[in-house]
Design a protein around this motif. Structure first.
Motif, short mmCIF file in Angstrom:
data_model
loop_
_atom_site.label_atom_id
_atom_site.label_comp_id
_atom_site.label_asym_id
_atom_site.label_seq_id
_atom_site.Cartn_x
_atom_site.Cartn_y
_atom_site.Cartn_z
N THR A 48 -6.45 -7.75 8.08
CA THR A 48 -6.07 -9.14 7.85
C THR A 48 -4.90 -9.54 8.73
OG1 THR A 48 -4.53 -8.58 6.08
CG2 THR A 48 -6.80 -8.99 5.42
N LEU A 49 -4.20 -8.56 9.27
CA LEU A 49 -3.07 -8.85 10.17
C LEU A 49 -3.42 -8.58 11.64
CD1 LEU A 49 -0.41 -7.06 7.97
CD2 LEU A 49 -0.52 -9.52 8.35
N ALA A 77 3.98 5.09 9.37
CA ALA A 77 3.50 5.72 8.13
C ALA A 77 4.34 6.98 7.93
CB ALA A 77 2.00 6.00 8.19
N THR A 89 -6.78 -3.98 4.70
CA THR A 89 -5.53 -4.74 4.59
C THR A 89 -4.90 -4.96 5.96
OG1 THR A 89 -5.20 -3.73 2.43
CG2 THR A 89 -3.30 -4.80 3.42
N LEU A 90 -4.89 -3.90 6.77
CA LEU A 90 -4.35 -4.02 8.12
C LEU A 90 -5.12 -5.05 8.92
CD1 LEU A 90 -3.93 -0.30 9.02
CD2 LEU A 90 -2.12 -1.95 8.66
N ALA A 111 -2.11 1.21 15.44
CA ALA A 111 -1.87 -0.14 15.99
C ALA A 111 -2.28 -0.08 17.46
CB ALA A 111 -0.42 -0.57 15.79
N ALA A 112 -1.34 -0.26 18.39
CA ALA A 112 -1.70 -0.35 19.80
C ALA A 112 -2.00 0.99 20.46
CB ALA A 112 -0.57 -1.04 20.58
N LYS A 114 -9.25 0.92 2.15
CA LYS A 114 -8.40 -0.16 1.63
C LYS A 114 -7.27 -0.47 2.62
CE LYS A 114 -5.62 -1.32 -2.43
NZ LYS A 114 -4.81 -0.72 -3.49
N VAL A 115 -6.70 0.58 3.18
CA VAL A 115 -5.62 0.39 4.17
C VAL A 115 -6.15 -0.36 5.39
CG1 VAL A 115 -4.12 1.60 5.81
CG2 VAL A 115 -4.27 2.38 3.43
N LEU A 140 0.83 -1.21 0.00
CA LEU A 140 0.00 0.00 0.00
C LEU A 140 0.86 1.27 0.00
CD1 LEU A 140 -2.50 -1.26 2.69
CD2 LEU A 140 -3.06 -0.88 0.29
N GLY A 146 -2.75 -10.97 19.10
CA GLY A 146 -3.39 -9.68 18.85
C GLY A 146 -4.68 -9.54 19.65
N ASP A 147 -5.20 -8.31 19.62
CA ASP A 147 -6.42 -8.00 20.36
C ASP A 147 -7.54 -8.97 20.06
OD1 ASP A 147 -5.56 -5.81 21.73
OD2 ASP A 147 -6.08 -4.42 20.11
N ILE A 170 -4.30 -5.82 12.99
CA ILE A 170 -3.72 -4.54 13.42
C ILE A 170 -4.79 -3.47 13.36
CG2 ILE A 170 -1.97 -2.78 13.02
CD1 ILE A 170 -0.49 -4.79 11.30
N ALA A 210 -1.07 8.16 8.69
CA ALA A 210 -0.92 7.40 9.93
C ALA A 210 -1.77 6.16 9.91
CB ALA A 210 -1.29 8.26 11.13
N VAL A 211 -1.27 5.15 10.60
CA VAL A 211 -1.93 3.86 10.71
C VAL A 211 -1.99 3.52 12.19
CG1 VAL A 211 -1.55 1.42 10.30
CG2 VAL A 211 -1.21 3.04 8.44
N VAL A 266 -0.84 8.18 2.88
CA VAL A 266 -1.21 7.59 4.18
C VAL A 266 -0.40 8.26 5.28
CG1 VAL A 266 -1.41 5.49 5.53
CG2 VAL A 266 -1.72 5.40 3.05
N TYR A 289 2.22 -9.34 19.21
CA TYR A 289 1.26 -8.23 19.18
C TYR A 289 1.89 -7.06 18.43
CZ TYR A 289 -1.93 -4.72 21.17
OH TYR A 289 -2.84 -3.71 21.36
N VAL A 290 1.18 -6.53 17.43
CA VAL A 290 1.73 -5.42 16.64
C VAL A 290 1.57 -4.13 17.43
CG1 VAL A 290 1.65 -4.17 14.47
CG2 VAL A 290 1.13 -6.61 14.51
N LEU A 291 2.67 -3.64 17.98
CA LEU A 291 2.62 -2.43 18.80
C LEU A 291 2.47 -1.18 17.96
CD1 LEU A 291 5.27 -2.37 21.67
CD2 LEU A 291 2.81 -2.73 21.78
#
Lengths: 300, 300
Positions: free
Chosen positions: B184-185, A203, B181-182, B203-204, B177-178, A185, B123-124, B187, B200-201, B198, A197-199
């Motif tokens: 699926t992991l 980006a 995709t995230l 995560a935790a 889309k982001v 992406l 993961g969560d 996140i 910012a994405v 992009v 765990y993805v911390l």
């Protein structure tokens, strides 16, 4: 590692002269790599001219023949390259996306305005590829920093006294998977995984800011209590590695240690290391591992 | 929107009594939703008992019959539920991953120690699904907040006076889309895209921290100068929506405005909205759009 130089300020590996024939133009962003490459070129008898982007490049570049430019002074770039006979180019060092108030449009820029305006949209990779193509269309040869100075590339295997534990290796595997997926992406080049765990995912903020966030997340108890975690960096698929190779350096290690990570793993031969000796020294002092993982491309 | 209540403190939509027959147990984390659901249940004549997690749940829950617990007091949870005849459960409100020093292991926890230890990894979504299954195996019925109180779900279409521009819609499409995709992991559930880039994405760190980062990135000029950007939130594929539905509220709008965004788009019917009226009011005052995008699942 025995062939590594003892002192970062004195590169011993010559420039790959098969790659660079005449004077080398270096378009310089942040960090120590522009001057380091200039030192290597000079030691090898290759004349250099550094074009420093104001607000980005270090004052240290003034040790060499140089021209300072502002964002948008495209005409000034080409006249400096031409005047100094530089047909070979290295574009190196981080840059911030300029805000419009810092952009100065010169005559050369006006001529290329449609090109410049086309850069306003899209991800990093898209933009950097177009910049390389732009120089190539004008007849310049654009080299990656690692192409002209292979010692800048992280080699395969452990670079530190510490090596990854089995748990670290599991975290590394997940983090590489995350980075590969993000890459499709055109997002970032790095992620931190701790205990499965993805911390954090990088980006636009950059790796250092991401590591600071991990330290904060851990302080606030938003990670698993038990895990330490690893930082992984790797290039994006189709990334223009000649101008946008992921980079690590001393600051990466300091911030990884502050985030309590066990270590750092990167795609071997596809990540640049700035200030090699100091980076490894800090990693060893902070008991981090640094590991180059064989990398057969982002889709492997 | 005309059927919406005028005041957040007085829910008018009754609890879906087809869903909840007897007394409702509410396991409460952060935020206003636990008390809001308790108000709706009470208004509907359904007795409630709130189990507040110390350090997470608001003091406001003490308006209702309640029990405070510490992390790990599993036995205390079951005895409170049993004593109050609660076979129906809602688990609602954000929680931090506990650090070990805050965990108190009671006898009930000792009995379920293998289960608790199994939660330390992954993961969560993995963890929350297992918690739900754990309660279900003990005979409890676990409901999503939106199942028992549908007005908590963001509806389709615009909720604000402003609506997305064509450029915002392009950013929304990329951000969805982001997030897909995230997902699926396993996140995060959110991303910010500005002008095709992009920023910012998540995560935790959570959405609020991500928005603060976007404000900082823009201040430092690391985004495109021209774009405003959108925040997108959507569930992950296979996410246990009964306990981990993405949530927005007043703070989301305040921070989105501070980051200079044009608006917020979420997966309609799959994102909770806390304090509906106040959230919309802030969005309108700050000239943000809030939009519910039809969502046919994360793989669509």
């Amino acid at each position: 590692m025995s062939q590594r130089r003892a002192d970062d300020s004195e590169p011993t590996t010559p420039l790959k002269t098969t790659k660079v024939a005449g004077p080398l133009g270096i378009i310089a962003g942040r960090g120590s790599l522009p001057a380091f490459i200039a030192d290597a070129a000079s030691a090898d008898g290759v004349p250099v001219h550094i074009i420093g982007i104001q607000g980005e490049a270090e004052p240290d570049i003034e040790r060499f023949p140089h021209t300072w430019i502002k964002w948008g002074e495209v005409g000034r770039v080409f006249s400096a390259l031409e005047k100094n006979g530089c047909n070979d180019l290295v574009i190196i060092g981080g840059v911030s996306r300029p805000s419009l108030k810092n952009v100065r449009i010169d005559v050369g820029a006006l001529k290329t305005l449609p090109f410049l305006l086309s850069l306003r949209k899209g991800g990093d990779d898209h933009i950097l590829s177009r910049i390389v193509r732009f120089f190539e269309q004008k007849g310049y040869r654009v080299h990656g920093a690692g192409d002209v100075l292979p010692e800048l590339l992280v080699p395969e295997g452990p670079l530190t006294r510490r090596t990854p534990s089995a748990e670290d290796e599991a975290d590394m595997a997940l983090a590489f998977k995350v980075v590969r997926t993000l890459g499709t992406l055109d997002i970032g080049q790095a992620a931190v995984v701790s205990n499965g765990y993805v911390l954090a995912v990088e980006a636009a903020e950059g790796t250092d800011a991401m590591l600071e966030r991990c330290a904060e997340i851990k302080r606030r108890g938003r990670s698993h209590g038990m895990g330490r975690g690893v930082l992984v960096k790797a290039p994006k698929p189709g990334q223009e590695e000649r101008v946008d190779m992921p980079t690590i350096g001393p600051e990466t290690m300091v911030k990884a240690a502050e985030a309590g990570l066990a270590g750092v793993a990167v795609a071997a031969q596809h990540v640049l290391i700035a200030e090699y000796n100091r980076t490894i020294k800090i990693a060893n002092e902070r008991k981090l591992f640094l590991y180059g993982v064989p990398w057969s491309g982002p889709d492997a």
